[in-house]
Design a protein around this motif. Structure first.
Motif, PDB file in Angstrom:
ATOM      1  N   PRO A   1      46.848  66.245  42.565  1.00 53.79           N
ATOM      2  CA  PRO A   1      47.197  66.173  41.147  1.00 53.79           C
ATOM      3  C   PRO A   1      46.249  65.268  40.357  1.00 53.79           C
ATOM      4  CG  PRO A   1      49.030  65.507  42.596  1.00 53.79           C
ATOM      5  CD  PRO A   1      47.771  65.476  43.388  1.00 53.79           C
ATOM      6  N   ILE A   2      45.921  65.706  39.156  1.00 49.63           N
ATOM      7  CA  ILE A   2      45.224  64.876  38.175  1.00 49.63           C
ATOM      8  C   ILE A   2      46.094  64.873  36.923  1.00 49.63           C
ATOM      9  CG2 ILE A   2      43.155  64.514  36.796  1.00 49.63           C
ATOM     10  CD1 ILE A   2      41.548  66.023  38.860  1.00 49.63           C
ATOM     11  N   VAL A   3      46.579  63.702  36.553  1.00 46.86           N
ATOM     12  CA  VAL A   3      47.468  63.583  35.405  1.00 46.86           C
ATOM     13  C   VAL A   3      46.641  63.260  34.166  1.00 46.86           C
ATOM     14  CG1 VAL A   3      49.562  62.527  34.499  1.00 46.86           C
ATOM     15  CG2 VAL A   3      49.231  62.709  36.979  1.00 46.86           C
ATOM     16  N   LEU A   4      46.937  63.977  33.077  1.00 44.03           N
ATOM     17  CA  LEU A   4      46.195  63.823  31.831  1.00 44.03           C
ATOM     18  C   LEU A   4      47.089  63.107  30.819  1.00 44.03           C
ATOM     19  CD1 LEU A   4      44.929  67.541  31.594  1.00 44.03           C
ATOM     20  CD2 LEU A   4      43.950  65.661  32.949  1.00 44.03           C
ATOM     21  N   GLY A   5      46.621  61.941  30.354  1.00 41.70           N
ATOM     22  CA  GLY A   5      47.451  61.161  29.424  1.00 41.70           C
ATOM     23  C   GLY A   5      46.927  61.186  28.019  1.00 41.70           C
ATOM     24  N   GLY A   6      47.800  60.677  27.181  1.00 43.69           N
ATOM     25  CA  GLY A   6      48.987  59.882  27.418  1.00 43.69           C
ATOM     26  C   GLY A   6      48.638  58.404  27.613  1.00 43.69           C
ATOM     27  N   GLY A   7      49.630  57.524  27.212  1.00 42.20           N
ATOM     28  CA  GLY A   7      49.436  56.095  27.373  1.00 42.20           C
ATOM     29  C   GLY A   7      49.397  55.684  28.836  1.00 42.20           C
ATOM     30  N   HIS A   8      48.893  54.455  29.078  1.00 41.98           N
ATOM     31  CA  HIS A   8      48.726  54.005  30.464  1.00 41.98           C
ATOM     32  C   HIS A   8      50.049  53.647  31.129  1.00 41.98           C
ATOM     33  CE1 HIS A   8      45.486  52.154  33.307  1.00 41.98           C
ATOM     34  NE2 HIS A   8      46.074  53.226  33.791  1.00 41.98           N
TER      35      HIS A   8
ATOM     36  N   ASP B   1      35.037  61.009  47.462  1.00 45.58           N
ATOM     37  CA  ASP B   1      34.544  61.459  48.752  1.00 45.58           C
ATOM     38  C   ASP B   1      35.050  60.617  49.917  1.00 45.58           C
ATOM     39  OD1 ASP B   1      33.138  63.358  47.324  1.00 45.58           O
ATOM     40  OD2 ASP B   1      31.246  62.245  47.351  1.00 45.58           O
ATOM     41  N   SER B   2      35.941  59.666  49.645  1.00 43.59           N
ATOM     42  CA  SER B   2      36.424  58.768  50.695  1.00 43.59           C
ATOM     43  C   SER B   2      37.359  59.450  51.689  1.00 43.59           C
ATOM     44  CB  SER B   2      37.161  57.580  50.064  1.00 43.59           C
ATOM     45  OG  SER B   2      38.381  58.019  49.454  1.00 43.59           O
ATOM     46  N   GLY B   3      37.950  60.583  51.291  1.00 41.06           N
ATOM     47  CA  GLY B   3      38.930  61.243  52.132  1.00 41.06           C
ATOM     48  C   GLY B   3      40.321  60.649  52.006  1.00 41.06           C
ATOM     49  N   LYS B   4      40.471  59.634  51.148  1.00 45.68           N
ATOM     50  CA  LYS B   4      41.753  58.950  51.002  1.00 45.68           C
ATOM     51  C   LYS B   4      42.386  59.138  49.629  1.00 45.68           C
ATOM     52  CE  LYS B   4      40.648  55.319  54.351  1.00 45.68           C
ATOM     53  NZ  LYS B   4      40.598  53.853  54.604  1.00 45.68           N
ATOM     54  N   LEU B   5      41.677  59.779  48.718  1.00 47.86           N
ATOM     55  CA  LEU B   5      42.187  59.937  47.359  1.00 47.86           C
ATOM     56  C   LEU B   5      43.314  60.963  47.337  1.00 47.86           C
ATOM     57  CD1 LEU B   5      41.952  59.211  44.359  1.00 47.86           C
ATOM     58  CD2 LEU B   5      40.242  61.030  44.139  1.00 47.86           C
ATOM     59  N   ARG B   6      44.503  60.541  46.906  1.00 51.53           N
ATOM     60  CA  ARG B   6      45.674  61.415  46.876  1.00 51.53           C
ATOM     61  C   ARG B   6      46.067  61.845  45.467  1.00 51.53           C
ATOM     62  NH1 ARG B   6      44.033  61.315  51.404  1.00 51.53           N
ATOM     63  NH2 ARG B   6      44.885  59.990  53.063  1.00 51.53           N
ATOM     64  N   LEU B   7      45.698  61.037  44.481  1.00 50.88           N
ATOM     65  CA  LEU B   7      46.211  61.228  43.133  1.00 50.88           C
ATOM     66  C   LEU B   7      45.297  60.509  42.158  1.00 50.88           C
ATOM     67  CD1 LEU B   7      48.564  61.735  41.022  1.00 50.88           C
ATOM     68  CD2 LEU B   7      49.552  59.600  41.867  1.00 50.88           C
ATOM     69  N   ALA B   8      45.086  61.102  40.986  1.00 47.90           N
ATOM     70  CA  ALA B   8      44.285  60.447  39.949  1.00 47.90           C
ATOM     71  C   ALA B   8      44.925  60.705  38.592  1.00 47.90           C
ATOM     72  CB  ALA B   8      42.844  60.961  39.957  1.00 47.90           C
ATOM     73  N   ASP B   9      44.707  59.795  37.657  1.00 48.00           N
ATOM     74  CA  ASP B   9      45.123  60.045  36.285  1.00 48.00           C
ATOM     75  C   ASP B   9      44.145  59.419  35.305  1.00 48.00           C
ATOM     76  OD1 ASP B   9      45.930  57.293  35.864  1.00 48.00           O
ATOM     77  OD2 ASP B   9      47.891  57.720  36.700  1.00 48.00           O
ATOM     78  N   LEU B  10      44.168  59.929  34.085  1.00 51.28           N
ATOM     79  CA  LEU B  10      43.321  59.427  32.997  1.00 51.28           C
ATOM     80  C   LEU B  10      44.228  59.107  31.823  1.00 51.28           C
ATOM     81  CD1 LEU B  10      41.647  62.002  34.449  1.00 51.28           C
ATOM     82  CD2 LEU B  10      39.861  61.046  33.004  1.00 51.28           C
ATOM     83  N   ALA B  11      44.080  57.900  31.283  1.00 52.08           N
ATOM     84  CA  ALA B  11      45.011  57.420  30.274  1.00 52.08           C
ATOM     85  C   ALA B  11      44.314  57.071  28.963  1.00 52.08           C
ATOM     86  CB  ALA B  11      45.742  56.173  30.800  1.00 52.08           C
ATOM     87  N   GLU B  12      45.154  57.047  27.914  1.00 48.19           N
ATOM     88  CA  GLU B  12      44.816  56.501  26.595  1.00 48.19           C
ATOM     89  C   GLU B  12      43.872  57.365  25.752  1.00 48.19           C
ATOM     90  OE1 GLU B  12      46.408  53.940  25.494  1.00 48.19           O
ATOM     91  OE2 GLU B  12      47.092  52.844  27.263  1.00 48.19           O
TER      92      GLU B  12
END
Length: 325
Positions: free
Chosen positions: A125-132, A288-299
């Motif tokens: 998932p990549i969440v698109l914001g929206g406030g932080h 590319d770390s293989g550990k990224l599960r979730l990301a979001d961008l805020a504000e």
């Protein structure tokens, strides 16, 4: 995959506005763009990258910032639509979680429930914001998913590109300035380690109390003035050492980390900031770390954007995050 709230104060859109995904179409082979490839999310969708919007100004309003970020998800989708398609896997649109009025906590829980379901289905998932304030809902969703899997004390590394710590005391008011303090409190209650890296911090925009709290919590801090081409390799090594001690990574990007010339459309524009050119290599290292599960961008605040600069910068970051995931 959409999860509906039973309250009128926080809801998840179930009808997608796919009209946002439009742009030019080239006749040559292998010339697709995002608007041609992205699909509405379905229950049977194969694992892929999922965009989920968070329409909220409540946390920014409580933090006495300038409102307008609730329109961020729409502007970001429109900026991403014409970008070239270089993914190997599918991408989906899951609609938006909407915060009506001041019902912030209900919207954060709705976001968490949606993200937990997406993670269970093995999506990215990549969440698109929206406030932080979205960060607390994002973390809740990942924590809920890992707890459901039976992980007892997962080492979740939070990497935040931000001009602000967002570690204000949440005792009286929970806002866009408190999510990581709330997460620290949750970790303490769960008996989980709190691992937080804040990159791009502006000393001028954070009080001594916030720097002291970051020290007490063991936060990895890199200030905006540390980000220079000659120092980038050193910061990258520090980031890699941070990730080695983590089982899972949650990446959150507050667009106010960028200079005002690159991102004027944010709640609190940066006088200095860190350029996109210096942030991108670090984003790629995390991806590319293989550990990224979730990301979001805020504000992202379209009401104060100029020539869609902030939206374009955010779309570029989504493009990089989604590449080869």
């Amino acid at each position: 995959m959409a999860i509906n709230s039973t309250s009128n104060s926080a809801s998840t859109e179930t009808v997608l506005d796919m009209s946002l995904w439009s742009g030019r179409t080239d006749p040559e082979p292998n010339s697709e763009r995002w608007h041609q490839k992205i699909q509405p999310l379905s229950e049977t969708a194969a694992p892929g990258c999922v965009l989920l919007g968070f329409e909220s100004d409540a946390g920014v309003a409580r933090n006495q910032g300038r409102k307008g970020a609730a329109q961020g998800p729409k502007a970001l989708r429109k900026a991403l639509a014409p970008l070239a398609w270089h993914r190997t896997g599918p991408a989906y649109d899951a609609g938006n979680v909407r915060c009506d009025g001041d019902a912030l906590e209900m919207a954060q829980q709705a976001l968490a429930d949606q993200l937990s379901a997406l993670l269970k289905a093995e999506h990215f998932p990549i969440v698109l914001g929206g406030g932080h304030e979205m960060a607390y809902g994002s973390w809740q969703g990942l924590a809920q998913h890992l707890a459901d899997k039976g992980e007892k004390a997962p080492r979740i590394g939070i990497i935040n590109f931000d001009a602000h710590f967002d570690l204000r005391d949440p005792t009286h008011v929970r806002s866009s300035g408190t999510p990581f303090a709330q997460i620290a409190d949750d970790c303490a209650q769960r008996g989980w380690p709190f691992r937080y890296a804040c990159l791009g911090v502006s000393r001028a925009a954070n009080t001594l109390a916030l720097f002291n709290r970051a020290t007490q919590l063991g936060v990895m801090v890199r200030e905006d003035r540390d980000f220079q081409p000659a120092h980038l390799e050193c910061i990258q090594r520090d980031l890699e050492r941070f990730m080695v001690r983590c089982d899972h990574i949650y990446l959150t990007i507050d667009l106010d980390v960028l200079p005002v010339g690159e991102a004027p459309g944010v709640s609190a524009p940066a006088a200095r900031g860190v350029s996109l050119a210096l942030i991108e290599p670090l984003i790629e290292t995390i991806r590319d770390s293989g550990k990224l599960r979730l990301a979001d961008l805020a504000e992202l605040n379209p009401a104060h954007d100029i020539d869609n600069r902030s939206a374009r910068a955010a779309a570029r970051l989504v493009f990089q995050l989604a590449l080869d995931i």
